[in-house]
Write a protein that holds these residues in place. Structure first.
Motif, PDB file in Angstrom:
ATOM      1  N   GLU A  46     -22.724 -20.178  16.252  1.00  0.00           N
ATOM      2  CA  GLU A  46     -23.918 -20.882  16.715  1.00  0.00           C
ATOM      3  C   GLU A  46     -23.624 -21.847  17.865  1.00  0.00           C
ATOM      4  O   GLU A  46     -24.428 -21.965  18.811  1.00  0.00           O
ATOM      5  CB  GLU A  46     -24.549 -21.630  15.544  1.00  0.00           C
ATOM      6  CG  GLU A  46     -25.865 -22.310  15.865  1.00  0.00           C
ATOM      7  CD  GLU A  46     -26.475 -22.990  14.649  1.00  0.00           C
ATOM      8  OE1 GLU A  46     -27.583 -23.533  14.784  1.00  0.00           O
ATOM      9  OE2 GLU A  46     -25.843 -22.994  13.571  1.00  0.00           O
ATOM     10  N   GLY A  49     -23.839 -20.379  21.418  1.00  0.00           N
ATOM     11  CA  GLY A  49     -25.042 -19.675  21.829  1.00  0.00           C
ATOM     12  C   GLY A  49     -26.003 -20.477  22.673  1.00  0.00           C
ATOM     13  O   GLY A  49     -25.741 -21.613  23.085  1.00  0.00           O
ATOM     14  N   PRO A  51     -30.658 -20.343  23.791  1.00  0.00           N
ATOM     15  CA  PRO A  51     -31.934 -19.688  23.485  1.00  0.00           C
ATOM     16  C   PRO A  51     -31.978 -18.233  23.945  1.00  0.00           C
ATOM     17  O   PRO A  51     -32.536 -17.377  23.246  1.00  0.00           O
ATOM     18  CB  PRO A  51     -32.959 -20.552  24.237  1.00  0.00           C
ATOM     19  CG  PRO A  51     -32.336 -21.912  24.271  1.00  0.00           C
ATOM     20  CD  PRO A  51     -30.861 -21.654  24.463  1.00  0.00           C
ATOM     21  N   ASP A  53     -29.411 -16.169  24.229  1.00  0.00           N
ATOM     22  CA  ASP A  53     -28.582 -15.389  23.317  1.00  0.00           C
ATOM     23  C   ASP A  53     -29.322 -15.136  22.015  1.00  0.00           C
ATOM     24  O   ASP A  53     -29.266 -14.031  21.451  1.00  0.00           O
ATOM     25  CB  ASP A  53     -27.271 -16.129  23.055  1.00  0.00           C
ATOM     26  CG  ASP A  53     -26.396 -15.431  22.035  1.00  0.00           C
ATOM     27  OD1 ASP A  53     -25.954 -14.298  22.314  1.00  0.00           O
ATOM     28  OD2 ASP A  53     -26.162 -16.007  20.964  1.00  0.00           O
ATOM     29  N   ARG A  54     -30.021 -16.126  21.527  1.00  0.00           N
ATOM     30  CA  ARG A  54     -30.794 -15.962  20.293  1.00  0.00           C
ATOM     31  C   ARG A  54     -31.909 -14.942  20.494  1.00  0.00           C
ATOM     32  O   ARG A  54     -32.185 -14.120  19.617  1.00  0.00           O
ATOM     33  CB  ARG A  54     -31.382 -17.316  19.861  1.00  0.00           C
ATOM     34  CG  ARG A  54     -32.200 -17.278  18.584  1.00  0.00           C
ATOM     35  CD  ARG A  54     -31.340 -16.942  17.388  1.00  0.00           C
ATOM     36  NE  ARG A  54     -32.117 -16.943  16.148  1.00  0.00           N
ATOM     37  CZ  ARG A  54     -31.632 -16.549  14.978  1.00  0.00           C
ATOM     38  NH1 ARG A  54     -30.381 -16.139  14.881  1.00  0.00           N
ATOM     39  NH2 ARG A  54     -32.392 -16.563  13.898  1.00  0.00           N
ATOM     40  N   ARG A  55     -32.572 -14.991  21.643  1.00  0.00           N
ATOM     41  CA  ARG A  55     -33.650 -14.036  21.928  1.00  0.00           C
ATOM     42  C   ARG A  55     -33.113 -12.606  21.946  1.00  0.00           C
ATOM     43  O   ARG A  55     -33.725 -11.691  21.376  1.00  0.00           O
ATOM     44  CB  ARG A  55     -34.280 -14.382  23.284  1.00  0.00           C
ATOM     45  CG  ARG A  55     -35.489 -13.537  23.641  1.00  0.00           C
ATOM     46  CD  ARG A  55     -36.219 -14.113  24.833  1.00  0.00           C
ATOM     47  NE  ARG A  55     -35.539 -13.901  26.103  1.00  0.00           N
ATOM     48  CZ  ARG A  55     -34.946 -14.843  26.819  1.00  0.00           C
ATOM     49  NH1 ARG A  55     -34.926 -16.108  26.391  1.00  0.00           N
ATOM     50  NH2 ARG A  55     -34.363 -14.559  27.978  1.00  0.00           N
ATOM     51  N   PHE A  57     -30.302 -11.579  20.479  1.00  0.00           N
ATOM     52  CA  PHE A  57     -29.865 -11.296  19.111  1.00  0.00           C
ATOM     53  C   PHE A  57     -31.018 -10.734  18.279  1.00  0.00           C
ATOM     54  O   PHE A  57     -30.878  -9.716  17.583  1.00  0.00           O
ATOM     55  CB  PHE A  57     -29.317 -12.589  18.494  1.00  0.00           C
ATOM     56  CG  PHE A  57     -29.011 -12.537  17.029  1.00  0.00           C
ATOM     57  CD1 PHE A  57     -27.785 -12.086  16.563  1.00  0.00           C
ATOM     58  CD2 PHE A  57     -29.951 -12.963  16.094  1.00  0.00           C
ATOM     59  CE1 PHE A  57     -27.498 -12.049  15.202  1.00  0.00           C
ATOM     60  CE2 PHE A  57     -29.675 -12.934  14.735  1.00  0.00           C
ATOM     61  CZ  PHE A  57     -28.444 -12.471  14.290  1.00  0.00           C
ATOM     62  N   LEU A  58     -32.180 -11.395  18.354  1.00  0.00           N
ATOM     63  CA  LEU A  58     -33.333 -10.955  17.577  1.00  0.00           C
ATOM     64  C   LEU A  58     -33.891  -9.635  18.095  1.00  0.00           C
ATOM     65  O   LEU A  58     -34.302  -8.771  17.302  1.00  0.00           O
ATOM     66  CB  LEU A  58     -34.415 -12.035  17.598  1.00  0.00           C
ATOM     67  CG  LEU A  58     -34.059 -13.336  16.876  1.00  0.00           C
ATOM     68  CD1 LEU A  58     -35.122 -14.397  17.132  1.00  0.00           C
ATOM     69  CD2 LEU A  58     -33.890 -13.106  15.376  1.00  0.00           C
ATOM     70  N   SER A  85     -39.492 -10.971  13.838  1.00  0.00           N
ATOM     71  CA  SER A  85     -39.571 -12.007  14.862  1.00  0.00           C
ATOM     72  C   SER A  85     -40.559 -11.587  15.945  1.00  0.00           C
ATOM     73  O   SER A  85     -41.127 -10.485  15.904  1.00  0.00           O
ATOM     74  CB  SER A  85     -38.180 -12.252  15.452  1.00  0.00           C
ATOM     75  OG  SER A  85     -38.188 -13.357  16.341  1.00  0.00           O
TER      76      SER A  85
END
Length: 241
Positions: A46, A49, A51, A53-55, A57-58, A85
């Motif tokens: 975490e 990372g 935002p 990378d999170r986008r 990832f999802l 998501s």
């Protein structure tokens, strides 16, 4: 320096950029690494990372038929069941609302009351990928809360696991690691694609690299399939030649 294309924000554009091949079985891995090669900071990904990378990832989860992960990563990262998501109505048209988790565990020494078992959605029951030498009592208990696939005797036979998942209609595979699992996938020649987020961070210390296992008999060369940028993060996608 030439400007790099920005990581898409629109779900439809992400779907087009990271679409799986139309036919066949395809194993994609998604990992993050610091500039000095670390796969995590303080035992977790975490801190590396963003935002973007999170986008991504999802989005990659939404595009997959199944998410493969090792038992140690489940424990350390605190995995729960996959949750839908933003944009998943685009990614999962005609499929179950979420993909199942497939957890690799040689000895099935998992908390069978954990949420990723008990809260898995209908149509996305958790899958356990295990071995012939798993304790019989643990296997019997696990079969009450998960679909158990035996692939390999003492260690996971990754090609066989991929075949078993494909036989269940799960051909768009996403591996989220950890590094030991990914090293095995590469060594057994089932890794088709690597999505690598390069984080603009330095961490030092001695964390593992994104592949953590015996050295391959020879270097495995991939081709660059796409490259995006956001907030100094690079989002690289490499595919087999």
């Amino acid at each position: 320096m030439h400007a790099l294309p920005a990581l898409p924000t629109d779900p439809t554009e992400l779907q087009e950029a990271y679409a799986y091949p139309a036919e066949g079985v395809w194993l994609r891995a998604n990992m993050i690494a610091s500039l000095d090669g670390a796969a995590w900071y303080a035992d977790r990904t975490e801190a590396l990372g963003s935002p973007g990378d999170r986008r991504l990832f999802l989005a990659l989860r939404g595009l997959a038929d199944v998410v493969i992960v090792g038992a140690e990563t489940v424990r350390v990262e605190g995995y729960g069941p996959v949750k839908a998501s933003q944009g998943w109505d685009v990614y999962r048209a005609g499929r179950t609302p979420v993909p199942p988790l497939a957890v690799i565990s040689r000895r099935l020494d998992l908390d069978l009351d954990a949420p990723f078992f008990t809260q898995a959605r209908e149509g996305a029951r958790t899958i356990l990928l295990t071995t012939e030498t798993a304790p019989p009592d643990r296997r019997a208990a696990a079969e009450r809360v998960a679909d158990v696939i035996v692939a390999g005797r003492d260690g996971l036979d990754f090609p066989r696991a991929v075949e078993e998942l494909a036989a269940r209609g799960l051909r768009r595979l996403l591996c989220e690691g950890g590094p030991t699992i990914l090293a095995r996938a590469a060594a057994e020649h089932v890794l088709d694609e690597l999505c690598l987020t390069l984080s603009p961070t330095l961490v030092a210390g001695d964390p593992a690299r994104i592949l953590n296992g015996p050295q391959l008999p020879e270097p495995s060369r991939l081709r660059l399939a796409s490259l995006y940028e956001e907030d100094d993060f690079l989002f690289l996608r490499y595919a087999k030649r």
